[in-house]
Design a protein around this motif. Structure first.
Motif, PDB file in Angstrom:
ATOM      1  N   TYR A 163     -20.560  22.887 -33.011  1.00 48.39           N
ATOM      2  CA  TYR A 163     -20.456  22.066 -31.808  1.00 48.39           C
ATOM      3  C   TYR A 163     -21.694  21.212 -31.608  1.00 48.39           C
ATOM      4  O   TYR A 163     -21.620  20.115 -31.058  1.00 48.39           O
ATOM      5  N   SER A 164     -22.827  21.694 -32.047  1.00 44.77           N
ATOM      6  CA  SER A 164     -24.050  20.900 -31.980  1.00 44.77           C
ATOM      7  C   SER A 164     -23.923  19.653 -32.860  1.00 44.77           C
ATOM      8  O   SER A 164     -24.335  18.554 -32.471  1.00 44.77           O
ATOM      9  N   GLU A 165     -23.340  19.826 -34.028  1.00 47.43           N
ATOM     10  CA  GLU A 165     -23.125  18.686 -34.923  1.00 47.43           C
ATOM     11  C   GLU A 165     -22.108  17.709 -34.328  1.00 47.43           C
ATOM     12  O   GLU A 165     -22.274  16.493 -34.419  1.00 47.43           O
ATOM     13  N   TYR A 166     -21.060  18.232 -33.706  1.00 45.33           N
ATOM     14  CA  TYR A 166     -20.071  17.379 -33.048  1.00 45.33           C
ATOM     15  C   TYR A 166     -20.720  16.567 -31.928  1.00 45.33           C
ATOM     16  O   TYR A 166     -20.433  15.380 -31.764  1.00 45.33           O
ATOM     17  N   ARG A 193     -26.773   6.392 -40.686  1.00 46.51           N
ATOM     18  CA  ARG A 193     -28.229   6.457 -40.481  1.00 46.51           C
ATOM     19  C   ARG A 193     -28.547   7.270 -39.231  1.00 46.51           C
ATOM     20  O   ARG A 193     -29.484   8.059 -39.219  1.00 46.51           O
ATOM     21  N   ARG A 194     -27.760   7.084 -38.184  1.00 45.25           N
ATOM     22  CA  ARG A 194     -27.955   7.858 -36.951  1.00 45.25           C
ATOM     23  C   ARG A 194     -27.649   9.333 -37.189  1.00 45.25           C
ATOM     24  O   ARG A 194     -28.333  10.205 -36.652  1.00 45.25           O
ATOM     25  N   LEU A 195     -26.623   9.622 -37.973  1.00 40.99           N
ATOM     26  CA  LEU A 195     -26.303  11.016 -38.271  1.00 40.99           C
ATOM     27  C   LEU A 195     -27.383  11.671 -39.122  1.00 40.99           C
ATOM     28  O   LEU A 195     -27.685  12.851 -38.961  1.00 40.99           O
ATOM     29  N   SER A 221     -30.056  13.042 -37.086  1.00 45.29           N
ATOM     30  CA  SER A 221     -29.645  14.245 -36.357  1.00 45.29           C
ATOM     31  C   SER A 221     -29.366  15.435 -37.268  1.00 45.29           C
ATOM     32  O   SER A 221     -28.923  16.480 -36.798  1.00 45.29           O
ATOM     33  N   TYR A 222     -29.568  15.293 -38.559  1.00 44.54           N
ATOM     34  CA  TYR A 222     -29.308  16.344 -39.548  1.00 44.54           C
ATOM     35  C   TYR A 222     -27.846  16.780 -39.562  1.00 44.54           C
ATOM     36  O   TYR A 222     -27.538  17.933 -39.830  1.00 44.54           O
ATOM     37  N   ALA A 223     -26.943  15.871 -39.272  1.00 45.84           N
ATOM     38  CA  ALA A 223     -25.508  16.165 -39.344  1.00 45.84           C
ATOM     39  C   ALA A 223     -25.042  15.858 -40.759  1.00 45.84           C
ATOM     40  O   ALA A 223     -25.050  14.711 -41.186  1.00 45.84           O
ATOM     41  N   GLU A 224     -24.641  16.890 -41.489  1.00 45.88           N
ATOM     42  CA  GLU A 224     -24.314  16.731 -42.904  1.00 45.88           C
ATOM     43  C   GLU A 224     -22.838  16.926 -43.234  1.00 45.88           C
ATOM     44  O   GLU A 224     -22.423  16.691 -44.353  1.00 45.88           O
ATOM     45  N   THR A 225     -22.038  17.362 -42.285  1.00 48.26           N
ATOM     46  CA  THR A 225     -20.629  17.654 -42.563  1.00 48.26           C
ATOM     47  C   THR A 225     -19.787  16.396 -42.635  1.00 48.26           C
ATOM     48  O   THR A 225     -18.850  16.321 -43.427  1.00 48.26           O
ATOM     49  N   VAL A 226     -20.101  15.400 -41.826  1.00 48.99           N
ATOM     50  CA  VAL A 226     -19.295  14.179 -41.762  1.00 48.99           C
ATOM     51  C   VAL A 226     -19.567  13.333 -42.998  1.00 48.99           C
ATOM     52  O   VAL A 226     -20.713  13.030 -43.325  1.00 48.99           O
ATOM     53  N   LYS A 227     -18.491  12.981 -43.683  1.00 47.36           N
ATOM     54  CA  LYS A 227     -18.567  12.167 -44.896  1.00 47.36           C
ATOM     55  C   LYS A 227     -17.889  10.827 -44.643  1.00 47.36           C
ATOM     56  O   LYS A 227     -17.119  10.676 -43.692  1.00 47.36           O
ATOM     57  N   PRO A 228     -18.125   9.820 -45.492  1.00 41.01           N
ATOM     58  CA  PRO A 228     -17.509   8.502 -45.286  1.00 41.01           C
ATOM     59  C   PRO A 228     -15.982   8.533 -45.219  1.00 41.01           C
ATOM     60  O   PRO A 228     -15.390   7.723 -44.504  1.00 41.01           O
ATOM     61  N   GLU A 229     -15.347   9.482 -45.896  1.00 35.94           N
ATOM     62  CA  GLU A 229     -13.881   9.532 -45.843  1.00 35.94           C
ATOM     63  C   GLU A 229     -13.366  10.043 -44.498  1.00 35.94           C
ATOM     64  O   GLU A 229     -12.176   9.935 -44.209  1.00 35.94           O
ATOM     65  N   HIS A 230     -14.242  10.576 -43.664  1.00 36.88           N
ATOM     66  CA  HIS A 230     -13.852  11.058 -42.332  1.00 36.88           C
ATOM     67  C   HIS A 230     -13.920   9.961 -41.275  1.00 36.88           C
ATOM     68  O   HIS A 230     -13.512  10.182 -40.141  1.00 36.88           O
ATOM     69  N   VAL A 231     -14.446   8.807 -41.643  1.00 39.50           N
ATOM     70  CA  VAL A 231     -14.667   7.723 -40.676  1.00 39.50           C
ATOM     71  C   VAL A 231     -13.659   6.608 -40.934  1.00 39.50           C
ATOM     72  O   VAL A 231     -13.523   6.131 -42.058  1.00 39.50           O
ATOM     73  N   LYS A 232     -12.983   6.187 -39.878  1.00 40.08           N
ATOM     74  CA  LYS A 232     -12.029   5.065 -39.950  1.00 40.08           C
ATOM     75  C   LYS A 232     -12.467   4.015 -38.940  1.00 40.08           C
ATOM     76  O   LYS A 232     -12.735   4.325 -37.780  1.00 40.08           O
TER      77      LYS A 232
END
Length: 126
Positions: A34-37, A67-69, A72-83
């Motif tokens: 949830y912190s990453e979210y 760059r913003r992620l 924040s050390y958010a590593e789970t989100v990958k480019p294929e998750h972004v539309k």
């Protein structure tokens, strides 16, 4: 007058301690998800506040978002998750991803997260 001693037995105390320990362990697995979210939502909010963001290309918007992620050390989100889709005078950016963390033996904790932000010339709209 007979006085009886009241209180918790050692076995009762161990059981309570075990239950509390399991909840703390589960919290240690769930809270970082949830912190990453929250970091993803903050990155989208900050991106929406960027001046001229709607006039950028989708690739540039995605680069600024990651760059913003990274900060924040958010590593789970990958480019294929972004539309990123064109809408009126701006874009709608959707981030949809799943996090799976092992819990105990063959049990996993699964979190499915999705957030969306509209990026416009005149400002951000939720």
């Amino acid at each position: 007058m007979k006085r009886t001693q009241g209180g918790m037995t050692l076995i009762g105390f161990v059981i309570v301690l075990a239950v509390v320990g399991v909840f703390i362990y589960m919290g240690m697995k769930v809270i970082p998800m949830y912190s990453e979210y929250y970091a993803v939502k903050q990155a989208l909010q900050g991106l929406a506040g960027e001046p001229g963001i709607a006039s950028q290309s989708p690739a540039k918007i995605q680069d600024l978002f990651f760059r913003r992620l990274y900060i924040s050390y958010a590593e789970t989100v990958k480019p294929e998750h972004v539309k990123i889709k064109r809408k009126d005078a701006g874009y709608v950016m959707t981030v949809k991803y799943e996090v799976r963390k092992p819990l105990i033996a063959n049990l996993d904790v699964v979190g499915k997260f999705e957030t969306e932000k509209e990026l416009r010339r005149g400002g951000a709209i939720d």
